[in-house]
Design an enzyme around this catalytic site. Structure first.
Site, PDB file in Angstrom:
ATOM      1  N   ILE A 126      58.689  14.015 -16.125  1.00  0.00           N
ATOM      2  CA  ILE A 126      59.191  15.256 -15.548  1.00  0.00           C
ATOM      3  C   ILE A 126      58.064  16.269 -15.569  1.00  0.00           C
ATOM      4  O   ILE A 126      57.394  16.459 -16.594  1.00  0.00           O
ATOM      5  CB  ILE A 126      60.444  15.781 -16.286  1.00  0.00           C
ATOM      6  CG1 ILE A 126      61.009  16.997 -15.544  1.00  0.00           C
ATOM      7  CG2 ILE A 126      60.166  16.068 -17.751  1.00  0.00           C
ATOM      8  CD1 ILE A 126      62.445  17.323 -15.869  1.00  0.00           C
ATOM      9  N   ALA A 127      57.824  16.894 -14.433  1.00  0.00           N
ATOM     10  CA  ALA A 127      56.687  17.797 -14.272  1.00  0.00           C
ATOM     11  C   ALA A 127      57.174  19.236 -14.202  1.00  0.00           C
ATOM     12  O   ALA A 127      57.502  19.753 -13.132  1.00  0.00           O
ATOM     13  CB  ALA A 127      55.898  17.440 -13.015  1.00  0.00           C
ATOM     14  N   GLY A 134      54.475  27.581 -19.439  1.00  0.00           N
ATOM     15  CA  GLY A 134      54.926  26.613 -20.430  1.00  0.00           C
ATOM     16  C   GLY A 134      56.414  26.755 -20.673  1.00  0.00           C
ATOM     17  O   GLY A 134      57.239  26.359 -19.858  1.00  0.00           O
ATOM     18  N   PHE A 159      50.154  18.655 -19.268  1.00  0.00           N
ATOM     19  CA  PHE A 159      50.897  18.208 -20.455  1.00  0.00           C
ATOM     20  C   PHE A 159      52.088  17.328 -20.075  1.00  0.00           C
ATOM     21  O   PHE A 159      53.155  17.422 -20.681  1.00  0.00           O
ATOM     22  CB  PHE A 159      51.388  19.394 -21.292  1.00  0.00           C
ATOM     23  CG  PHE A 159      50.332  20.381 -21.696  1.00  0.00           C
ATOM     24  CD1 PHE A 159      49.019  19.977 -21.923  1.00  0.00           C
ATOM     25  CD2 PHE A 159      50.634  21.720 -21.859  1.00  0.00           C
ATOM     26  CE1 PHE A 159      48.038  20.895 -22.299  1.00  0.00           C
ATOM     27  CE2 PHE A 159      49.673  22.639 -22.237  1.00  0.00           C
ATOM     28  CZ  PHE A 159      48.367  22.221 -22.456  1.00  0.00           C
ATOM     29  N   ILE A 160      51.926  16.459 -19.092  1.00  0.00           N
ATOM     30  CA  ILE A 160      53.047  15.667 -18.595  1.00  0.00           C
ATOM     31  C   ILE A 160      53.118  14.317 -19.327  1.00  0.00           C
ATOM     32  O   ILE A 160      52.244  13.461 -19.176  1.00  0.00           O
ATOM     33  CB  ILE A 160      52.936  15.435 -17.074  1.00  0.00           C
ATOM     34  CG1 ILE A 160      52.765  16.780 -16.346  1.00  0.00           C
ATOM     35  CG2 ILE A 160      54.163  14.689 -16.570  1.00  0.00           C
ATOM     36  CD1 ILE A 160      53.838  17.808 -16.641  1.00  0.00           C
ATOM     37  N   GLU A 245      67.791  17.571 -24.529  1.00  0.00           N
ATOM     38  CA  GLU A 245      66.379  17.321 -24.826  1.00  0.00           C
ATOM     39  C   GLU A 245      66.027  17.825 -26.218  1.00  0.00           C
ATOM     40  O   GLU A 245      65.298  17.154 -26.968  1.00  0.00           O
ATOM     41  CB  GLU A 245      65.496  18.018 -23.786  1.00  0.00           C
ATOM     42  CG  GLU A 245      64.010  17.857 -24.063  1.00  0.00           C
ATOM     43  CD  GLU A 245      63.130  18.669 -23.124  1.00  0.00           C
ATOM     44  OE1 GLU A 245      61.905  18.685 -23.338  1.00  0.00           O
ATOM     45  OE2 GLU A 245      63.672  19.286 -22.183  1.00  0.00           O
ATOM     46  N   GLN A 339      50.220  15.522 -49.283  1.00  0.00           N
ATOM     47  CA  GLN A 339      49.623  16.063 -50.503  1.00  0.00           C
ATOM     48  C   GLN A 339      49.938  15.175 -51.705  1.00  0.00           C
ATOM     49  O   GLN A 339      49.067  14.924 -52.549  1.00  0.00           O
ATOM     50  CB  GLN A 339      50.142  17.481 -50.749  1.00  0.00           C
ATOM     51  CG  GLN A 339      49.527  18.186 -51.947  1.00  0.00           C
ATOM     52  CD  GLN A 339      48.092  18.627 -51.697  1.00  0.00           C
ATOM     53  OE1 GLN A 339      47.676  18.746 -50.548  1.00  0.00           O
ATOM     54  NE2 GLN A 339      47.353  18.868 -52.766  1.00  0.00           N
ATOM     55  N   GLY A 343      44.230  11.665 -51.954  1.00  0.00           N
ATOM     56  CA  GLY A 343      43.191  11.281 -51.000  1.00  0.00           C
ATOM     57  C   GLY A 343      43.637  10.188 -50.041  1.00  0.00           C
ATOM     58  O   GLY A 343      43.206  10.148 -48.890  1.00  0.00           O
ATOM     59  N   GLY A 367      60.143  23.525 -26.013  1.00  0.00           N
ATOM     60  CA  GLY A 367      60.413  24.912 -26.372  1.00  0.00           C
ATOM     61  C   GLY A 367      59.864  25.192 -27.757  1.00  0.00           C
ATOM     62  O   GLY A 367      60.247  24.540 -28.738  1.00  0.00           O
TER      63      GLY A 367
END
Length: 384
Positions: A126-127, A134, A159-160, A245, A339, A343, A367
């Site tokens: 979806i574009a 945005g 960002f599609i 969504e 955390q 490491g 969103g």
């Protein structure tokens, strides 16, 4: 606290999804990350197993299942193995494009796309988002002008999700240039249409296997019959379906955070420091207790919201609450669990590392947290 949210039917479906994930997904995750792309095999396998096409009508190859709990199970099982990118790809097909076509499409549109989406043979995107638009969809500048029996589309999107692999794109375009009107419409574009071009596969912080791309439309001509829904009603069409969504994002957030916490409980149980397991340290136990409690409380809210979604009663405000809270919680839990891994948490051989970088987008797409709070805040102010 025992939950009655899932039934035996849901448990049976979970067994199918888990088997699919173990067979088709788990062993391929590293390869997809390295190749920066998910191939078609999991889509086709998911179609055969009924893991995709869940909400689509049976006459078009789907399961005809409107109960969102089945989709939640898919998301939980993908989260259990850290398949964030595949979840995002499936989510576009299942919770957005496919549902838009099923609910707004003509019979011809449904027959053309839904069977392939149910079988995994058609991947969609979806574009909506543009370089200058945005979360605020009113800023969309991509245009569609009627020319006889066709629409001519010009503009660009960014960002599609599924941008590289998609076979069909639902495009939000401005069809009314009148000042002061929203004037947006939704148009279906097959990606083989002349004038349609894919731009860069974008290099993201996380979700490396998910193909996110730029899309360009240069005098792309589609038949007038490719209009999805009502002309000029694109914004209401989008807004009416955003709660689903946002619940989709919220469910993956809780599933991922719960998985990360489980990995961390195992790690702190087996990892020793100062002669004892890390879990025996009070700081560790307090951290685990706080995260488990927050997740349990959040899950209770999501379960209630999902039952409202099933009943057609989920409000945009409650969906916004679910989205921002669960994704921010996911971010906090993942960071805190990293955390506790010390490491090793920073090493990509441990799943918490990839979960950490993949989780960062959750509070942004669908969103942003700030937009979700604005929706809730406006509702509070309006009630005064």
């Amino acid at each position: 606290m025992k939950s009655t949210f899932y039934t035996e039917e849901h448990d049976a479906f979970r067994a199918i999804v888990r088997e699919f994930v173990e067979r088709e997904v788990k062993s391929n995750l590293a390869r997809w990350e390295d190749e920066r792309l998910i191939d078609r095999q999991p889509w086709l396998a998911a179609g055969k197993q009924g893991v995709v096409g869940i909400p689509f009508p049976e006459e078009y190859g789907g399961a005809g299942q409107s109960d969102y709990r089945f989709r939640a199970i898919v998301k939980e099982e993908l989260a259990r193995v850290n398949a964030t990118s595949l979840d995002g790809a499936f989510g576009i097909n299942e919770d957005i494009v496919g549902c838009y076509i099923a609910e707004l499409g003509t019979e011809e549109q449904k027959a053309r796309y839904l069977p392939g989406m149910s079988s995994g043979e058609i991947v969609s995107s979806i574009a909506m988002t543009e370089p200058g638009a945005g979360s605020d969809l009113r800023g969309i500048r991509t245009s569609a002008v009627r020319d006889g029996d066709e629409w001519v589309i010009n503009g660009s999107k960014t960002f599609i999700t599924n941008g590289i692999s998609s076979d069909v794109v639902v495009v939000a375009a401005r069809t009314d240039q009148t000042e002061g009107r929203s004037g947006l419409s939704l148009l279906i574009v097959d990606t083989g249409t002349p004038g349609f071009e894919r731009g860069r596969k974008l290099d993201k912080v996380g979700m490396h296997a998910q193909d996110t791309a730029e899309l360009f439309f240069d005098n792309v001509r589609v038949p007038a019959t490719n209009l999805l829904g009502t002309e000029g009603r694109g914004l209401p069409h989008l807004m009416e379906r955003l709660p689903r969504e946002r619940m989709s994002i919220a469910w993956y957030a809780i599933g991922s955070a719960e998985a990360v916490l489980d990995w961390t409980i195992d790690y702190t149980t087996n990892r020793r420091a100062y002669g004892a397991p890390i879990i025996d340290l009070q700081n560790t136990r307090f951290a685990l207790a706080e995260m488990q409690t927050e997740l349990d409380v959040t899950r209770a809210f999501l379960e209630a919201a999902t039952l409202n979604l099933n009943a057609g009663e989920l409000t945009a405000v409650d969906a916004a609450k679910a989205k921002w809270w669960s994704t921010e919680l996911q971010k906090r839990v993942t960071d805190r669990c990293l955390q506790l891994h010390g490491g090793y948490g920073y090493m990509m051989e441990y799943p918490v590392g990839r979960a950490f970088i993949d989780s960062r987008i959750q509070t942004i797409y669908g969103g942003t947290t700030e937009v979700m709070k604005e929706i809730i805040g406006r509702d509070i102010a309006a009630a005064r």
